[in-house]
Design a protein around this motif. Structure first.
Motif, mmCIF file in Angstrom:
data_model
loop_
_atom_site.group_PDB
_atom_site.id
_atom_site.type_symbol
_atom_site.label_atom_id
_atom_site.label_comp_id
_atom_site.label_asym_id
_atom_site.label_seq_id
_atom_site.Cartn_x
_atom_site.Cartn_y
_atom_site.Cartn_z
ATOM 1 N N GLU A 163 0.827 -1.213 0.000
ATOM 2 C CA GLU A 163 0.000 0.000 0.000
ATOM 3 C C GLU A 163 0.853 1.250 0.000
ATOM 4 O O GLU A 163 0.614 2.200 0.734
ATOM 5 C CB GLU A 163 -0.956 -0.033 1.194
ATOM 6 C CG GLU A 163 -1.878 -1.231 1.166
ATOM 7 C CD GLU A 163 -2.501 -1.543 2.504
ATOM 8 O OE1 GLU A 163 -2.028 -0.979 3.524
ATOM 9 O OE2 GLU A 163 -3.429 -2.353 2.538
ATOM 10 N N ASP A 220 0.962 -8.392 10.303
ATOM 11 C CA ASP A 220 1.055 -7.898 8.932
ATOM 12 C C ASP A 220 1.002 -9.085 7.963
ATOM 13 O O ASP A 220 2.004 -9.754 7.716
ATOM 14 C CB ASP A 220 2.359 -7.111 8.730
ATOM 15 C CG ASP A 220 2.407 -6.405 7.377
ATOM 16 O OD1 ASP A 220 1.534 -6.671 6.514
ATOM 17 O OD2 ASP A 220 3.327 -5.587 7.168
ATOM 18 N N ARG A 222 -0.017 -8.764 4.774
ATOM 19 C CA ARG A 222 -0.258 -8.207 3.445
ATOM 20 C C ARG A 222 0.351 -9.042 2.321
ATOM 21 O O ARG A 222 -0.290 -9.243 1.278
ATOM 22 C CB ARG A 222 0.256 -6.761 3.389
ATOM 23 C CG ARG A 222 -0.625 -5.781 4.149
ATOM 24 C CD ARG A 222 -0.061 -4.367 4.123
ATOM 25 N NE ARG A 222 1.179 -4.267 4.890
ATOM 26 C CZ ARG A 222 1.855 -3.123 5.046
ATOM 27 N NH1 ARG A 222 1.422 -2.017 4.465
ATOM 28 N NH2 ARG A 222 2.959 -3.084 5.773
#
Length: 253
Positions: A163, A220, A222
């Motif tokens: 991101e 995390d 991601r």
């Protein structure tokens, strides 16, 4: 369905002390928490036919951490600090990665996995980072992860997955790293002292490899979520193609 390569090492459990295939729980727990189904892939005899048969059952691949890649694979003599080679695992992961790239199967390399990718495509490795950076900051020893600040290259797939996070602190445990970057790979994250911490392969829809250990950061997911999402798209596309061929078979010749 996400395949994860495993260790093949001597292990102790209960009264048993014998060679065993295994993988730390954090790897496949991250896959499951990200919405995938984890399948473990132990080292075994391999050729392209075997690799293809395995990959036929998968929607994504993770090449995990572990012992050092055999330096003979990139034409170098072994450094005194380099692990004894695990040639069966090297050959197994090399074949899986090459065939995954050929069929554009989504993949993620982690630590050793980043090194396997670079070597498979013709790159080389620094065999002992303390000789370059002056200390053991990237591998403290004793199973204790240290933290490294990495800068992420903008306008890359990794930046999209993270991101557009320009920098982040990541858990590291490695005494080797990418040296000569293989043709076709793009460096996507580095440390302030120039250690390469991530690369990607732009010629496939999803091909990322990181030198750090995202599986140990339970907050995390991601990278794992991005792989699982891309694997779902891969599965849907291939299911649709198979259905189309079934409905419209090729005419007899």
């Amino acid at each position: 369905m996400i395949g994860l390569t495993t260790y093949l090492e001597r292990a102790q459990t209960g009264v048993w002390d014998l060679p065993a295939a295994f993988l730390p729980h954090a790897y496949f727990d991250a896959v499951v928490r990200a919405g995938g189904i984890a399948v473990l892939l132990p080292p075994q005899a391999v050729d392209d036919r075997v690799a293809d048969r395995v990959l036929d059952t998968l929607d994504g691949l993770i090449v995990t951490g572990g012992k050092d890649v055999d330096p003979a694979r990139y034409g170098a003599p072994a450094h005194p600090e380099t692990d004894e080679p695990r040639r069966d695992r090297d050959a197994w992961e090399d074949a899986l990665l090459r065939r995954a790239i050929d069929r554009e199967l989504p993949f993620l390399g982690i630590c050793r996995g980043a090194q396997v990718l670079n070597v498979a495509l013709g790159g080389s490795l620094h065999q002992h980072l303390p000789e370059l950076v002056g200390d053991r900051r990237y591998q403290l020893g004793g199973g204790a992860y240290s933290s490294a600040a990495v800068a992420v290259t903008p306008d890359t797939l990794l930046a999209d997955v993270l991101e557009a996070t320009p920098s982040l602190d990541v858990p590291v445990y490695h005494h080797q790293a990418i040296d000569r970057v293989a043709d076709g790979l793009v460096v996507t994250a580095t440390t302030a002292d120039g250690v390469i911490e991530a690369v990607e392969l732009p010629t496939v829809p999803f091909g990322i490899a990181v030198q750090w250990h995202p599986e140990v950061d339970s907050n995390d997911l991601r990278l794992f979520a991005a792989l699982v999402d891309e694997a779902a798209r891969y599965s849907a596309e291939h299911t649709a193609r198979h259905s189309s061929r079934t409905r419209h078979p090729e005419p007899a010749r």
